[in-house]
Scaffold this motif. Structure first.
Motif, PDB file in Angstrom:
ATOM      1  N   ALA A  25     -43.725  37.358   1.212  1.00 17.35           N
ATOM      2  CA  ALA A  25     -42.300  37.243   1.521  1.00 17.35           C
ATOM      3  C   ALA A  25     -41.921  35.807   1.833  1.00 17.35           C
ATOM      4  CB  ALA A  25     -41.962  38.150   2.693  1.00 17.35           C
ATOM      5  N   LEU A  28     -41.570  33.948  -1.294  1.00 20.32           N
ATOM      6  CA  LEU A  28     -40.295  34.305  -1.910  1.00 20.32           C
ATOM      7  C   LEU A  28     -39.191  33.378  -1.411  1.00 20.32           C
ATOM      8  CD1 LEU A  28     -39.622  36.606  -3.822  1.00 20.32           C
ATOM      9  CD2 LEU A  28     -38.965  37.964  -1.893  1.00 20.32           C
ATOM     10  N   LEU A  29     -39.275  32.962  -0.141  1.00 17.71           N
ATOM     11  CA  LEU A  29     -38.262  32.047   0.401  1.00 17.71           C
ATOM     12  C   LEU A  29     -38.566  30.599   0.064  1.00 17.71           C
ATOM     13  CD1 LEU A  29     -37.449  33.426   3.927  1.00 17.71           C
ATOM     14  CD2 LEU A  29     -36.071  33.480   1.882  1.00 17.71           C
ATOM     15  N   VAL A  34     -36.946  30.669  -9.874  1.00 19.49           N
ATOM     16  CA  VAL A  34     -37.180  32.097 -10.077  1.00 19.49           C
ATOM     17  C   VAL A  34     -38.596  32.370 -10.572  1.00 19.49           C
ATOM     18  CG1 VAL A  34     -36.203  34.170 -11.040  1.00 19.49           C
ATOM     19  CG2 VAL A  34     -34.808  32.153 -10.857  1.00 19.49           C
ATOM     20  N   ARG A  37     -41.143  32.150  -7.976  1.00 19.25           N
ATOM     21  CA  ARG A  37     -41.015  33.221  -6.983  1.00 19.25           C
ATOM     22  C   ARG A  37     -41.642  34.517  -7.472  1.00 19.25           C
ATOM     23  NH1 ARG A  37     -35.082  31.649  -6.327  1.00 19.25           N
ATOM     24  NH2 ARG A  37     -35.342  29.780  -5.079  1.00 19.25           N
ATOM     25  N   ALA A  41     -43.776  37.060  -5.264  1.00 15.13           N
ATOM     26  CA  ALA A  41     -43.198  38.353  -4.887  1.00 15.13           C
ATOM     27  C   ALA A  41     -44.017  39.534  -5.372  1.00 15.13           C
ATOM     28  CB  ALA A  41     -41.784  38.453  -5.430  1.00 15.13           C
ATOM     29  N   LEU A  87     -38.758  41.925 -15.952  1.00 16.25           N
ATOM     30  CA  LEU A  87     -37.914  40.914 -15.307  1.00 16.25           C
ATOM     31  C   LEU A  87     -38.068  39.559 -15.991  1.00 16.25           C
ATOM     32  CD1 LEU A  87     -36.221  40.425 -12.602  1.00 16.25           C
ATOM     33  CD2 LEU A  87     -38.314  39.433 -11.771  1.00 16.25           C
ATOM     34  N   ALA A  90     -36.527  39.539 -19.411  1.00 14.12           N
ATOM     35  CA  ALA A  90     -35.067  39.534 -19.330  1.00 14.12           C
ATOM     36  C   ALA A  90     -34.559  38.148 -19.002  1.00 14.12           C
ATOM     37  CB  ALA A  90     -34.606  40.541 -18.284  1.00 14.12           C
ATOM     38  N   MET A  91     -35.155  37.472 -18.005  1.00 16.47           N
ATOM     39  CA  MET A  91     -34.585  36.179 -17.631  1.00 16.47           C
ATOM     40  C   MET A  91     -34.932  35.109 -18.654  1.00 16.47           C
ATOM     41  SD  MET A  91     -36.611  35.515 -14.121  1.00 16.47           S
ATOM     42  CE  MET A  91     -38.343  35.154 -14.011  1.00 16.47           C
TER      43      MET A  91
ATOM     44  N   LEU B  16     -37.626  39.029   5.347  1.00 16.82           N
ATOM     45  CA  LEU B  16     -37.680  37.798   4.550  1.00 16.82           C
ATOM     46  C   LEU B  16     -37.241  38.060   3.109  1.00 16.82           C
ATOM     47  CD1 LEU B  16     -41.034  36.253   5.813  1.00 16.82           C
ATOM     48  CD2 LEU B  16     -38.730  35.527   6.356  1.00 16.82           C
ATOM     49  N   ALA B  17     -37.695  39.194   2.560  1.00 17.58           N
ATOM     50  CA  ALA B  17     -37.294  39.527   1.189  1.00 17.58           C
ATOM     51  C   ALA B  17     -35.788  39.736   1.110  1.00 17.58           C
ATOM     52  CB  ALA B  17     -38.031  40.776   0.710  1.00 17.58           C
ATOM     53  N   VAL B  19     -33.546  38.277   2.952  1.00 21.69           N
ATOM     54  CA  VAL B  19     -32.888  36.972   2.987  1.00 21.69           C
ATOM     55  C   VAL B  19     -32.807  36.393   1.581  1.00 21.69           C
ATOM     56  CG1 VAL B  19     -33.108  34.606   3.803  1.00 21.69           C
ATOM     57  CG2 VAL B  19     -33.528  36.479   5.358  1.00 21.69           C
ATOM     58  N   ARG B  20     -33.924  36.507   0.825  1.00 21.96           N
ATOM     59  CA  ARG B  20     -33.897  35.990  -0.547  1.00 21.96           C
ATOM     60  C   ARG B  20     -32.898  36.771  -1.396  1.00 21.96           C
ATOM     61  NH1 ARG B  20     -33.604  31.855  -2.791  1.00 21.96           N
ATOM     62  NH2 ARG B  20     -35.489  31.011  -1.889  1.00 21.96           N
ATOM     63  N   LEU B  23     -29.605  35.250  -0.589  1.00 17.71           N
ATOM     64  CA  LEU B  23     -29.405  33.871  -1.003  1.00 17.71           C
ATOM     65  C   LEU B  23     -29.236  33.735  -2.513  1.00 17.71           C
ATOM     66  CD1 LEU B  23     -31.868  31.888   1.268  1.00 17.71           C
ATOM     67  CD2 LEU B  23     -29.393  32.036   1.427  1.00 17.71           C
ATOM     68  N   PRO B  25     -30.260  32.369  -5.963  1.00 15.66           N
ATOM     69  CA  PRO B  25     -28.897  32.208  -6.469  1.00 15.66           C
ATOM     70  C   PRO B  25     -28.634  33.024  -7.743  1.00 15.66           C
ATOM     71  CG  PRO B  25     -30.228  30.309  -7.020  1.00 15.66           C
ATOM     72  CD  PRO B  25     -31.094  31.213  -6.227  1.00 15.66           C
ATOM     73  N   THR B  26     -29.663  33.235  -8.591  1.00 13.64           N
ATOM     74  CA  THR B  26     -29.393  34.007  -9.810  1.00 13.64           C
ATOM     75  C   THR B  26     -29.563  35.490  -9.513  1.00 13.64           C
ATOM     76  OG1 THR B  26     -31.662  34.009 -10.554  1.00 13.64           O
ATOM     77  CG2 THR B  26     -30.323  32.157 -11.244  1.00 13.64           C
ATOM     78  N   TYR B  28     -31.447  37.427 -11.062  1.00 15.66           N
ATOM     79  CA  TYR B  28     -32.857  37.800 -11.200  1.00 15.66           C
ATOM     80  C   TYR B  28     -33.605  37.585  -9.897  1.00 15.66           C
ATOM     81  CZ  TYR B  28     -31.520  38.012 -15.990  1.00 15.66           C
ATOM     82  OH  TYR B  28     -30.873  38.350 -17.138  1.00 15.66           O
ATOM     83  N   ASP B  29     -33.185  36.556  -9.121  1.00 16.02           N
ATOM     84  CA  ASP B  29     -33.761  36.399  -7.788  1.00 16.02           C
ATOM     85  C   ASP B  29     -33.525  37.643  -6.970  1.00 16.02           C
ATOM     86  OD1 ASP B  29     -34.800  33.622  -7.209  1.00 16.02           O
ATOM     87  OD2 ASP B  29     -32.945  33.193  -8.280  1.00 16.02           O
ATOM     88  N   LEU B  32     -35.618  40.565  -8.175  1.00 18.60           N
ATOM     89  CA  LEU B  32     -37.002  40.336  -7.753  1.00 18.60           C
ATOM     90  C   LEU B  32     -37.170  40.666  -6.279  1.00 18.60           C
ATOM     91  CD1 LEU B  32     -39.677  39.119  -8.717  1.00 18.60           C
ATOM     92  CD2 LEU B  32     -38.857  36.934  -7.899  1.00 18.60           C
ATOM     93  N   ALA B  33     -36.238  40.179  -5.466  1.00 15.32           N
ATOM     94  CA  ALA B  33     -36.333  40.416  -4.031  1.00 15.32           C
ATOM     95  C   ALA B  33     -36.199  41.898  -3.715  1.00 15.32           C
ATOM     96  CB  ALA B  33     -35.255  39.612  -3.299  1.00 15.32           C
ATOM     97  N   ASN B  35     -36.932  44.403  -5.702  1.00 18.70           N
ATOM     98  CA  ASN B  35     -38.149  45.089  -6.139  1.00 18.70           C
ATOM     99  C   ASN B  35     -39.260  44.920  -5.117  1.00 18.70           C
ATOM    100  OD1 ASN B  35     -39.907  46.442  -7.808  1.00 18.70           O
ATOM    101  ND2 ASN B  35     -40.540  44.589  -8.873  1.00 18.70           N
ATOM    102  N   LEU B  76     -32.342  46.077 -14.517  1.00 23.63           N
ATOM    103  CA  LEU B  76     -32.528  45.003 -15.496  1.00 23.63           C
ATOM    104  C   LEU B  76     -31.834  45.337 -16.808  1.00 23.63           C
ATOM    105  CD1 LEU B  76     -36.231  44.087 -14.912  1.00 23.63           C
ATOM    106  CD2 LEU B  76     -34.276  42.605 -14.627  1.00 23.63           C
TER     107      LEU B  76
END
Lengths: 110, 97, 185
Positions: A25, A28-29, A34, A37, A41, A87, A90-91, B16-17, B19-20, B23, B25-26, B28-29, B32-33, B35, B76
């Protein structure tokens, strides 16, 4: 004596699992984009889940509960990389470019 | 005792996950968070079952592990195609949409 | 159980016109082993052994086998029984690799400088079947520090977090082991 040893091993497994869960986690921060991460993750999570669930199964003794824990673990191990692939694919096809360290070397051939 | 420690650790990791997920920004972030959050939810349900001495919780954890995967794939697919029914990048169906 | 497998098989025969279907013996064997595996899973998960409940379990297993055969998804990919035993040593090796790689990624995340050097690389997979390539791609993804972005024409596009992780993929040891698990297809 035997119980005591099993308890210690279970403790160790669960604590290692907790450690990896928090590290995942945290990554992740902390990680910058991406693609990086994703490493932190999905992937450190898998290790955390493996250690915690195996640790629980030490406490459960050998019973149906153990079977269920191992089945959850198996599902996570099969679904997690598939979700990560979906994922990433896709991205990537949406044109999100990863930040790479040196463009001229990659993609490199083996 | 150990289960209480594990619960706290998993809840911290979930926070924590989350928070992501806020945040970005995309998008997909966030996926991911979420998931990752779902995987930790499975662990949380399992550890709560042991903490409360109710191993039936494991059945819920088992189901959640599967639903989490299906949900991620569905999100997705929805982001990419705005349509749950499509399988591939098919130009014919693109026009008829 | 023997009686149950012949019935869905008959349904499959009518359903498979024009498609390359496995030999009927394979089909019966797959349907039978699917039924057994489903029922064992059901028994382990339910924990109830009264006659009525077990009957319901048997009926639901049969329904699932019937639907699976009717959907014509009971091929070697959905039900890879041919690589059951050779996969066990591979899993043990894979768990070891996952542990080593997880420690590496943990060190990277926890170090204050964050020493990442992300890179993309393209590797060739030597597996013959799509199933083998999927196993290889998923193994790369399961190993921390590397994940597969896409698979095309026997090539895998891999993203690696560090130089060491990239080198680990480029040695091709995992590729060889997956090909060995896949066996002569």
């Amino acid at each position: 004596m035997m119980d005591w040893a099993v308890d210690i091993v279970g403790w160790a497994f669960i604590l290692i699992g907790c450690f990896f869960a928090i590290v995942g986690a945290l990554g992740l921060l902390r990680l910058p984009d991406v693609y990086t991460r994703v490493h932190s993750a999905g992937v450190v999570d898998t290790v955390a889940a493996a250690f915690m669930l195996i640790g629980f199964s030490f406490y459960a003794g050998f019973s149906l509960v153990t079977v269920k824990l191992l089945l959850i673990l198996a599902f996570i191990f099969f679904t997690s990389p598939t979700a990560t692939n979906a994922l990433a694919n896709a991205m990537y096809s949406q044109g999100i470019k990863p930040a790479l360290v040196d463009e001229e070397e990659s993609p490199s051939k083996p | 005792m150990i289960f209480a420690v594990a619960t706290i650790a998993v809840v911290i990791a979930m926070a924590l996950a989350l928070v992501r997920a806020f945040l970005g920004p995309t998008v997909y972030d966030r996926v991911l968070a979420v998931n990752s959050f779902g995987t930790k939810t499975v662990l949380l349900i399992a550890v709560l079952g042991f903490l409360a001495g109710r191993p039936e919780f494991l059945d819920i954890a088992l189901l959640y592990a599967l639903i989490n995967f299906v949900g991620t794939i569905a999100i997705l697919k929805f982001i990419r195609y705005a349509d749950m029914g499509r399988a591939t990048d098919d130009p014919v169906r693109e026009e008829t949409r | 159980m023997a009686k149950t497998s012949s019935q869905p098989d008959a349904a499959a025969q009518g359903n498979q016109e024009g498609r390359q279907s496995p030999r009927p013996v394979d089909h019966v064997g797959r349907a039978l082993s699917l039924a057994v595996i489903l029922f064992v899973t059901w028994l382990l998960l339910s924990g109830h052994y009264q006659a009525f409940v077990v009957t319901l379990g048997v009926l639901s297993c049969l329904a699932i086998v019937f639907i699976t055969v009717r959907m014509d998804v009971l091929d070697h990919e959905a039900f890879p029984i041919h690589l059951t035993w050779s996969a066990v040593p591979y899993w043990i090796w894979l768990f070891k690799e996952i542990w080593i790689a997880a420690v590496d990624v943990t060190k990277v995340i926890l170090s204050p400088r964050l020493p990442i050097s992300p890179r993309m690389l393209q590797v060739t997979s030597t597996q013959k079947s799509e199933l083998g390539q999927v196993i290889y791609a998923n193994s790369i993804t399961l190993t921390p520090g590397t994940f597969t972005i896409r698979v095309f024409d026997g090539q895998l596009l891999v993203h690696a977090l560090t130089q060491e992780a990239a080198d680990g993929v480029l040695t091709g040891e995992m590729d060889r082991r997956v090909t060995k698990v896949e066996g002569p297809a």
